[in-house]
Design an enzyme around this catalytic site. Sequence first.
Site, PDB file in Angstrom:
ATOM      1  N   TYR A 133       6.918   3.313   8.575  1.00 43.57           N
ATOM      2  CA  TYR A 133       6.782   2.687   9.950  1.00 43.57           C
ATOM      3  C   TYR A 133       8.555   3.343  10.125  1.00 43.57           C
ATOM      4  O   TYR A 133       8.655   3.472  11.070  1.00 43.57           O
ATOM      5  CB  TYR A 133       7.132   1.483  10.314  1.00 43.57           C
ATOM      6  CG  TYR A 133       5.438   1.231  10.605  1.00 43.57           C
ATOM      7  CD1 TYR A 133       4.869   1.197   9.755  1.00 43.57           C
ATOM      8  CD2 TYR A 133       5.260   0.877  11.475  1.00 43.57           C
ATOM      9  CE1 TYR A 133       3.130   0.338   9.583  1.00 43.57           C
ATOM     10  CE2 TYR A 133       3.991  -0.031  11.693  1.00 43.57           C
ATOM     11  CZ  TYR A 133       2.969   0.610  10.743  1.00 43.57           C
ATOM     12  OH  TYR A 133       1.394  -0.103  11.223  1.00 43.57           O
ATOM     13  N   LYS A 140       0.966  -0.972  -4.365  1.00 44.46           N
ATOM     14  CA  LYS A 140      -0.202   0.013  -5.511  1.00 44.46           C
ATOM     15  C   LYS A 140       1.265   0.803  -5.639  1.00 44.46           C
ATOM     16  O   LYS A 140       1.896   2.055  -5.949  1.00 44.46           O
ATOM     17  CB  LYS A 140      -0.044   1.306  -4.548  1.00 44.46           C
ATOM     18  CG  LYS A 140      -1.089   2.267  -4.184  1.00 44.46           C
ATOM     19  CD  LYS A 140      -2.234   1.713  -4.645  1.00 44.46           C
ATOM     20  CE  LYS A 140      -3.946   3.049  -5.684  1.00 44.46           C
ATOM     21  NZ  LYS A 140      -4.480   2.516  -5.688  1.00 44.46           N
ATOM     22  N   ASP A 177      -5.329  -1.732  -3.063  1.00 45.33           N
ATOM     23  CA  ASP A 177      -6.838  -1.708  -2.984  1.00 45.33           C
ATOM     24  C   ASP A 177      -7.691  -2.870  -3.902  1.00 45.33           C
ATOM     25  O   ASP A 177      -8.875  -3.578  -2.970  1.00 45.33           O
ATOM     26  CB  ASP A 177      -7.286  -0.574  -3.360  1.00 45.33           C
ATOM     27  CG  ASP A 177      -6.851  -0.025  -4.959  1.00 45.33           C
ATOM     28  OD1 ASP A 177      -6.019  -0.886  -5.266  1.00 45.33           O
ATOM     29  OD2 ASP A 177      -7.809   0.899  -5.796  1.00 45.33           O
ATOM     30  N   ASP A 190       0.635  -3.972   7.095  1.00 43.44           N
ATOM     31  CA  ASP A 190      -0.489  -3.702   8.536  1.00 43.44           C
ATOM     32  C   ASP A 190      -2.238  -3.933   8.483  1.00 43.44           C
ATOM     33  O   ASP A 190      -3.234  -4.510   9.383  1.00 43.44           O
ATOM     34  CB  ASP A 190       0.009  -2.358   9.417  1.00 43.44           C
ATOM     35  CG  ASP A 190      -0.786  -1.722  10.667  1.00 43.44           C
ATOM     36  OD1 ASP A 190      -0.695  -2.895  11.870  1.00 43.44           O
ATOM     37  OD2 ASP A 190      -1.796  -0.927  10.617  1.00 43.44           O
ATOM     38  N   ASP A 239      -5.503  -6.967   9.181  1.00 43.61           N
ATOM     39  CA  ASP A 239      -6.081  -7.083   9.598  1.00 43.61           C
ATOM     40  C   ASP A 239      -8.110  -6.840   9.040  1.00 43.61           C
ATOM     41  O   ASP A 239      -8.288  -8.244   9.307  1.00 43.61           O
ATOM     42  CB  ASP A 239      -7.219  -5.539  10.342  1.00 43.61           C
ATOM     43  CG  ASP A 239      -6.080  -5.362  11.794  1.00 43.61           C
ATOM     44  OD1 ASP A 239      -5.333  -5.393  12.437  1.00 43.61           O
ATOM     45  OD2 ASP A 239      -7.154  -3.991  12.745  1.00 43.61           O
TER      46      ASP A 239
END
Length: 331
Positions: A121, A171, A204, A228, A232
């Site tokens: 970002y 990750k 993941d 982010d 959701d």
Amino acid sequence: MAHRVAVIGGDGIGPEVVAEALKVVRAAGVEVDTTDFDLGGARYLRDGTVLPDETLEELRGYDAILLGAVGTPDVPPGVIERGLLLKMRFALDQYINQRPFTDPAAGIDMVVIRENTEGTYAGEGGFLRQGTPHEVATQGSVNTRMGVERCVRYAFDLAMTRRKHLTLVHKTNVLTFSGDLWQRTFDEVAAEYPEVTTAYNHVDAACIYFVQDPQRYDVIVTDNLFGDILTDLGGAVSGGIGLASSGNMDPTRQAPSMFEPVHGSAPDIAGQQKADPLAAILSATLMLDLLGEEAAAAKIRTACATVVAGRDGRPETRPTPEIGDAVVAAL
Ligand code: IPM
Ligand code: MN
């Protein structure tokens, strides 16, 4: 003394849900002195204004910022997102994005702490030979020791007030530079919190656990982009995005923090009083926590839980103001 709150209703359903949040806050006995700021996609389309530096300076004078939603379909992507939301998060150094998810019926009670000022970002990168067949686009991820450490420390402190379990999500098997900085920082800070049990999940795998076994989580700390996406999903598995709240916070309180529902402006249902205001109301409780009004915040959260329990899994059909009234009645 009344808390001075800057209100950015914004676009679409934003003003509708923010009105309910303020109604409930006042009904809970908290005095707020509000100032409306006309910002968002509609304002941009009208006169080209996104977030002038003078307005940003004005916002610094408030105790908190309450935002509904910003964005309209006719504005190109990035203009409002980068020019307003991210500009505010970065300029006011709101380095913590706190997003709680609870679903008592499903036994879910977790909080995602999303780093809010760095990562992909940050805006690092650019084009080379743009528009030619040899075009190059890069978008780097910026991770500073300071930025990662303050976020990780906040997450450990929060875990100490809860079930004392913190999971790092990243990750590290592929992002061997940024992931290594996050993991090392996490491990070093963990040594100062012997009471907190820790875990690590690749992002993941965390997506699978969010769907199949979210009960395993207490506090999660992660980078900006993973946070982010994961939040959701967190909303989707814990009652829907209509309940997902967030606080963009500078815990040092040098600058005001900004509270907003995770959902967007939903232009398809704007102006019809069809939006669920609970996400905005719950975002306001995060604001009250930071303003030292923890008792009122707890009372409102309980009232929201009562309204949600009353739905009994069925879709909500009442208009937006009636849902706000139901929360007030449950206070
Ligand atoms: C969010 C939103 C924002 C983000 C966008 C609108 C810039 O998706 O708050 O989660 O990506 O942070
Ligand atoms: Mn998002």
